[in-house]
Write a protein that holds these residues in place. Structure first.
Motif, short mmCIF file in Angstrom:
data_model
loop_
_atom_site.label_atom_id
_atom_site.label_comp_id
_atom_site.label_asym_id
_atom_site.label_seq_id
_atom_site.Cartn_x
_atom_site.Cartn_y
_atom_site.Cartn_z
N LYS A 161 0.84 -1.18 0.00
CA LYS A 161 0.00 0.00 0.00
C LYS A 161 0.89 1.24 0.00
O LYS A 161 1.99 1.23 0.54
N ASP A 162 0.40 2.30 -0.63
CA ASP A 162 1.07 3.60 -0.62
C ASP A 162 2.43 3.60 -1.31
O ASP A 162 3.29 4.43 -1.01
N VAL A 163 2.65 2.67 -2.25
CA VAL A 163 3.85 2.65 -3.07
C VAL A 163 3.39 2.53 -4.52
O VAL A 163 2.58 1.67 -4.85
N TYR A 164 3.92 3.41 -5.40
CA TYR A 164 3.45 3.47 -6.77
C TYR A 164 4.63 3.53 -7.73
O TYR A 164 5.70 4.01 -7.38
N VAL A 165 4.42 3.06 -8.96
CA VAL A 165 5.40 3.18 -10.03
C VAL A 165 4.74 4.01 -11.13
O VAL A 165 3.59 3.77 -11.50
N ALA A 166 5.48 5.01 -11.64
CA ALA A 166 4.95 5.86 -12.70
C ALA A 166 5.93 5.88 -13.87
O ALA A 166 7.14 5.94 -13.68
N ASN A 222 7.08 6.73 -3.05
CA ASN A 222 6.88 6.16 -1.72
C ASN A 222 6.01 7.12 -0.91
O ASN A 222 6.49 8.14 -0.42
N ASN A 223 4.75 6.79 -0.77
CA ASN A 223 3.81 7.62 -0.01
C ASN A 223 3.64 7.09 1.41
O ASN A 223 2.73 7.49 2.12
#
Length: 87
Positions: free
Chosen positions: A11-16, A35-36
């Motif tokens: 959760k709260d980790v994204y790749v763009a 990294n949120n």
């Protein structure tokens, strides 16, 4: 056994993937890890692969790329060192 391995929910980790203006020399995509979380991430690696459809309607794939990101502090984003190019 494989069934005994627990894979935690991320959760709260994204790749763009962000398209860069490459002045007509094909598309170049920069890969970012966001990294949120409230805690830092350590030893991060991103695996990416590009897809596109040619004018003839066939699908073209890039090779699988592995991007070493390293440590990512809490509430930040970090750019991977490698770019994904599709020409």
């Amino acid at each position: 056994m494989k069934k005994d391995i627990e894979i935690p929910i991320v959760k709260d980790v994204y790749v763009a993937a962000v398209l860069e203006d490459n002045k007509g020399e094909g598309d170049v995509w920069d890969i970012y890890l966001i990294n949120n979380k409230e805690v830092p991430l350590e030893g991060v690696m991103i695996t990416s692969r590009g897809y596109m459809e040619t004018d003839a309607g066939t699908e073209m794939l890039s090779s699988t790329l592995r991007h070493k990101v390293g440590d990512v502090p809490a509430k930040t984003a970090k750019k991977a060192s490698t770019k994904l190019a599709m020409v």
